[in-house]
Design a protein around this motif. Structure first.
Motif, short mmCIF file in Angstrom:
data_model
loop_
_atom_site.label_atom_id
_atom_site.label_comp_id
_atom_site.label_asym_id
_atom_site.label_seq_id
_atom_site.Cartn_x
_atom_site.Cartn_y
_atom_site.Cartn_z
N PRO A 86 0.83 -1.21 0.00
CA PRO A 86 0.00 0.00 0.00
C PRO A 86 0.87 1.26 0.00
O PRO A 86 1.97 1.26 0.54
CB PRO A 86 -0.79 -0.11 1.31
CG PRO A 86 -0.31 -1.30 2.02
CD PRO A 86 0.68 -2.03 1.20
N ARG A 87 0.39 2.29 -0.65
CA ARG A 87 1.12 3.54 -0.77
C ARG A 87 0.21 4.65 -0.23
O ARG A 87 -0.97 4.69 -0.55
CB ARG A 87 1.40 3.77 -2.25
CG ARG A 87 2.36 4.86 -2.59
CD ARG A 87 2.75 4.75 -4.08
NE ARG A 87 1.58 4.76 -4.97
CZ ARG A 87 0.93 5.86 -5.33
NH1 ARG A 87 1.29 7.02 -4.87
NH2 ARG A 87 -0.11 5.78 -6.15
N ARG A 94 -5.83 16.04 0.76
CA ARG A 94 -6.63 14.82 0.91
C ARG A 94 -5.68 13.67 1.15
O ARG A 94 -4.89 13.32 0.29
CB ARG A 94 -7.47 14.56 -0.34
CG ARG A 94 -8.65 15.51 -0.50
CD ARG A 94 -9.66 14.93 -1.46
NE ARG A 94 -8.99 14.27 -2.60
CZ ARG A 94 -9.51 13.30 -3.29
NH1 ARG A 94 -10.68 12.83 -3.00
NH2 ARG A 94 -8.85 12.78 -4.33
N LYS A 95 -5.75 13.07 2.33
CA LYS A 95 -4.86 11.95 2.65
C LYS A 95 -5.56 10.65 2.29
O LYS A 95 -6.78 10.55 2.41
CB LYS A 95 -4.55 11.94 4.14
CG LYS A 95 -3.49 12.94 4.56
CD LYS A 95 -3.11 12.62 5.99
CE LYS A 95 -2.10 13.51 6.64
NZ LYS A 95 -1.83 14.81 6.23
N GLY A 96 -4.77 9.69 1.90
CA GLY A 96 -5.38 8.40 1.61
C GLY A 96 -4.33 7.37 1.31
O GLY A 96 -3.13 7.64 1.39
N SER A 97 -4.78 6.17 0.98
CA SER A 97 -3.84 5.15 0.57
C SER A 97 -4.43 4.34 -0.58
O SER A 97 -5.65 4.28 -0.76
CB SER A 97 -3.46 4.23 1.73
OG SER A 97 -4.62 3.90 2.44
N VAL A 98 -3.52 3.79 -1.35
CA VAL A 98 -3.93 3.04 -2.54
C VAL A 98 -3.03 1.82 -2.66
O VAL A 98 -1.88 1.85 -2.24
CB VAL A 98 -3.86 3.94 -3.80
CG1 VAL A 98 -2.46 4.48 -4.03
CG2 VAL A 98 -4.37 3.20 -5.03
N TRP A 115 -8.74 1.63 -2.92
CA TRP A 115 -8.51 2.95 -2.33
C TRP A 115 -9.03 2.99 -0.91
O TRP A 115 -10.13 2.51 -0.61
CB TRP A 115 -9.25 4.02 -3.15
CG TRP A 115 -8.73 4.08 -4.55
CD1 TRP A 115 -9.04 3.24 -5.58
CD2 TRP A 115 -7.77 5.00 -5.07
NE1 TRP A 115 -8.34 3.58 -6.71
CE2 TRP A 115 -7.56 4.67 -6.42
CE3 TRP A 115 -7.06 6.08 -4.51
CZ2 TRP A 115 -6.67 5.36 -7.23
CZ3 TRP A 115 -6.19 6.78 -5.33
CH2 TRP A 115 -5.99 6.41 -6.67
N ASN A 116 -8.22 3.62 -0.02
CA ASN A 116 -8.63 3.90 1.35
C ASN A 116 -9.26 2.70 2.05
O ASN A 116 -8.62 1.66 2.15
CB ASN A 116 -9.55 5.14 1.36
CG ASN A 116 -8.86 6.30 0.65
OD1 ASN A 116 -7.65 6.46 0.76
ND2 ASN A 116 -9.60 7.08 -0.10
N ASP A 149 -7.33 0.54 -15.45
CA ASP A 149 -7.38 0.36 -14.00
C ASP A 149 -8.79 -0.07 -13.63
O ASP A 149 -9.75 0.65 -13.85
CB ASP A 149 -7.02 1.69 -13.33
CG ASP A 149 -6.78 1.52 -11.84
OD1 ASP A 149 -6.33 0.44 -11.44
OD2 ASP A 149 -7.06 2.48 -11.10
N LEU A 150 -8.88 -1.29 -13.11
CA LEU A 150 -10.18 -1.82 -12.70
C LEU A 150 -10.46 -1.32 -11.29
O LEU A 150 -9.57 -1.31 -10.44
CB LEU A 150 -10.09 -3.35 -12.76
CG LEU A 150 -11.31 -4.20 -12.49
CD1 LEU A 150 -12.45 -3.85 -13.43
CD2 LEU A 150 -10.95 -5.68 -12.63
N ARG A 151 -11.70 -0.90 -11.05
CA ARG A 151 -12.07 -0.39 -9.72
C ARG A 151 -13.30 -1.14 -9.21
O ARG A 151 -14.16 -1.54 -9.99
CB ARG A 151 -12.44 1.10 -9.80
CG ARG A 151 -11.35 1.99 -10.36
CD ARG A 151 -10.39 2.42 -9.28
NE ARG A 151 -9.34 3.27 -9.83
CZ ARG A 151 -9.39 4.61 -9.81
NH1 ARG A 151 -10.41 5.22 -9.27
NH2 ARG A 151 -8.40 5.32 -10.32
#
Ligand SMILES: [Zn+2]
Length: 338
Positions: A86-87, A94-98, A115-116, A149-151
């Protein structure tokens, strides 16, 4: 195969029963069959007894190769080929991780990004390389590098425990993940390749396209407004796309460089080049700023078939310029030293 929740939803849709009532019926059926069937199995039986055909509504599952930008309601079963670390990011406060999962089947690989709070799925399902997952109602976007990119979005990601006919993870990796040096006469649709070739033509078209300033996704123009699927109407940022023709002496192929790769070709940012285009009142002025023709490159990328022309084309993932003159000088000085 539907998930338990999907079957419950279907039964509720076709009857006047509440979710709770349906769940109770399923539990009763499970008890009645004293552990002979799974909860999903019991749910199938309940649905059938109520005259609801689940088969009729099952949608055809897609293969990785048929995923395209903008596709909605994607149902796909694929193998997890790789799970990245995870990054975290902090973009405009806006903070988050992916995190990226590479999924594959016999037709190719695709990245699925989580995401998040979606990242919790990995731990919740105990997902690891080699597992098979099913995505229901996913969608497909183009990422910042021009890759699909599949979501998951409002859809669902589940682990599939039954036996599924899919190649093993290492087989998928060696077929699609590691680029292999090829000649342009030998490339095929779906290949991940590395080639050494010369850029013999650059198509001089407006190189800029509009992207969302928050998420970087390509924008759609709707009645004069620039719309992001996630962020609605936005004031666009600009990214670049450059296309041309590569030739290695054995064959040629159309090549496309998106975003950072296009910027690197020019050695300038999209912002700088956009400013220049505006100053000269001509987007084509961008092409005057770099001498790209006749340069040799080592390029890795994916080979696709253009749906309109049916010709093969290459989407670059990375490139390295080769300075032929410098290579020659190095060689010459080494020879002289002997
Ligand atoms: Zn956006």
């Amino acid at each position: 195969m539907f998930s338990l929740e999907e079957i419950v939803d279907k039964i509720c849709e076709h009857t006047t029963m509440s979710q709770k009532k349906v769940q109770k019926l399923i539990e009763e059926k499970e008890d009645e069959l004293s552990g002979l069937v799974s909860k999903e199995g019991a749910a199938y039986i309940v649905a059938r007894e109520l005259g609801i055909s689940l088969l009729r509504e099952s949608k055809k599952q897609l293969k990785v190769k048929s995923l395209t930008e903008g596709l909605n309601s994607v149902d796909i079963v694929a193998r997890v080929v790789r799970i990245s670390e995870p990054r975290s990011f902090d973009k405009d406060g806006r903070k988050g991780s992916v995190l990226g999962l590479i999924l594959g089947d016999e037709t190719g690989t695709v990245r699925l990004s989580l995401w998040n709070e979606e990242l919790d799925i990995i731990a919740d399902l105990g997902l690891k390389d080699g597992d098979v997952v099913k995505i229901t109602h996913g969608y497909v976007k183009m990422d910042n590098r021009g890759n699909l990119d599949l979501r998951v979005g409002r859809g669902r990601l589940e682990k599939v425990d039954e036996e599924v006919k899919l190649p093993e993870a290492h087989g998928i990796r060696s077929s699609f993940e590691s680029p292999r040096r090829k000649l342009l006469s030998d490339i095929k649709e779906g290949d991940a390749v590395e080639i050494r070739a010369c850029l013999v033509q650059v198509f001089k078209r407006n190189p800029f396209f509009e992207v969302c300033p928050s998420c970087g996704a390509r924008l759609r123009n709707k009645e004069g407004k620039w719309m992001c699927d996630e962020h609605g109407e936005v004031k666009p940022d600009y990214q670049m796309v450059i296309s041309g023709v590569l030739d290695d002496g054995y064959g040629n192929v159309r090549v496309t460089f998106f975003r950072e790769l296009a910027e690197r070709l020019f050695g300038k940012t999209a912002k700088e080049l956009r400013a220049l285009a505006q100053e000269k009142l001509d987007p084509m002025a961008v092409y005057e700023t770099a001498d790209l023709l006749g340069k040799d490159f080592i390029i890795t990328g994916r080979v696709k078939k253009n749906e309109m022309t049916e010709n093969l084309e290459m989407i670059a993932n990375s490139f390295e310029g080769i300075d032929v003159k410098k290579e020659f000088e190095v060689l010459a000085s080494e020879l002289a030293a002997d």
